[in-house]
Design a protein around this motif. Structure first.
Motif, short mmCIF file in Angstrom:
data_model
loop_
_atom_site.label_atom_id
_atom_site.label_comp_id
_atom_site.label_asym_id
_atom_site.label_seq_id
_atom_site.Cartn_x
_atom_site.Cartn_y
_atom_site.Cartn_z
N HIS A 1 -0.33 -6.47 -6.38
CA HIS A 1 -0.95 -6.42 -5.24
C HIS A 1 -2.35 -6.99 -4.98
O HIS A 1 -2.51 -7.59 -4.10
CB HIS A 1 -1.00 -4.79 -4.72
N ASP B 1 -10.09 -2.84 2.54
CA ASP B 1 -8.95 -3.84 2.85
C ASP B 1 -8.95 -3.89 4.35
O ASP B 1 -8.67 -5.03 4.96
CB ASP B 1 -7.53 -3.28 2.69
N HIS C 1 0.83 -1.20 0.05
CA HIS C 1 -0.14 -0.03 -0.06
C HIS C 1 0.83 1.39 -0.02
O HIS C 1 0.72 2.22 -0.89
CB HIS C 1 -0.85 -0.08 1.18
N HIS D 1 -10.10 2.83 -0.23
CA HIS D 1 -10.34 1.03 -0.44
C HIS D 1 -9.72 0.76 0.64
O HIS D 1 -9.99 -0.26 1.04
CB HIS D 1 -9.82 0.69 -2.09
N GLU E 1 -3.37 -9.87 -2.12
CA GLU E 1 -4.55 -9.50 -1.16
C GLU E 1 -5.30 -10.69 -1.53
O GLU E 1 -5.74 -11.19 -0.26
CB GLU E 1 -5.14 -8.30 -1.63
FE LIG Z 1 -5.09 -3.32 -1.10
#
Ligand SMILES: [Fe+2]
Ligand SMILES: [Fe+2]
Length: 146
Positions: free
Chosen positions: A57, A124, A21, A119, A61
């Motif tokens: 990413h 997340d 991030h 987000h 995730e």
């Molecule tokens: Fe993320």
């Protein structure tokens, strides 16, 4: 003004996701400065790099969510939405060969940075409780670095 650079309040309880991030938010600033400089070559390079990092990413995730048993269907739709927007943005801006306006730069920067920070804080963050029950450096196999 909303906070767009990574800070501790954005931690989702996992070292690898936090590092991703932080990196992605930094990349958005690089895309923005290329846009502001109307530097088409740097812009398309940084945007491509950003897009690749975003894809890696999102896979990381998803892998982590699956490993900890966190439902991911709706989250995945959010990811798909931003990938589609990114591609559209890329097509629109690259077509203009650097002749984009100040307001277009601001518009896309706000879109990217507010999407990313919201987000992280909203979607997340839903994994945080489950992630905190594992070591901070918990890492499933096959995790890639963006
Ligand atoms: Fe993320
Ligand atoms: Fe996500």
């Amino acid at each position: 003004m909303e906070q767009w650079t990574w800070n501790k309040s954005m931690s989702v309880g996992n070292a690898f996701l936090d590092a991703d991030h932080r990196k992605l938010l930094g990349m958005i600033e690089e895309v923005e400065s290329a846009m502001r400089a109307q530097d088409a070559a740097t812009f398309s390079r940084t945007l491509k790099t950003f897009e690749n990092a975003v894809r890696i990413h999102f896979r990381n995730e998803e892998l982590i969510a699956l490993t900890i048993g966190h439902p991911f269907e709706q989250h995945k739709e959010e990811h798909q939405y931003v990938l589609n927007e990114l591609q559209q943005m890329e097509a629109e801006l690259i077509d203009m060969h650097g002749r984009w306006s100040e307001s277009a730069s601001t518009h896309y920067f706000i879109f990217l940075s507010s999407w990313a920070s919201e987000h992280i804080r909203e979607d997340d963050m839903l994994m945080k409780l489950e992630l905190q029950s594992r070591p901070y450096d918990f890492k499933p196999d096959n995790l890639a670095s963006p």
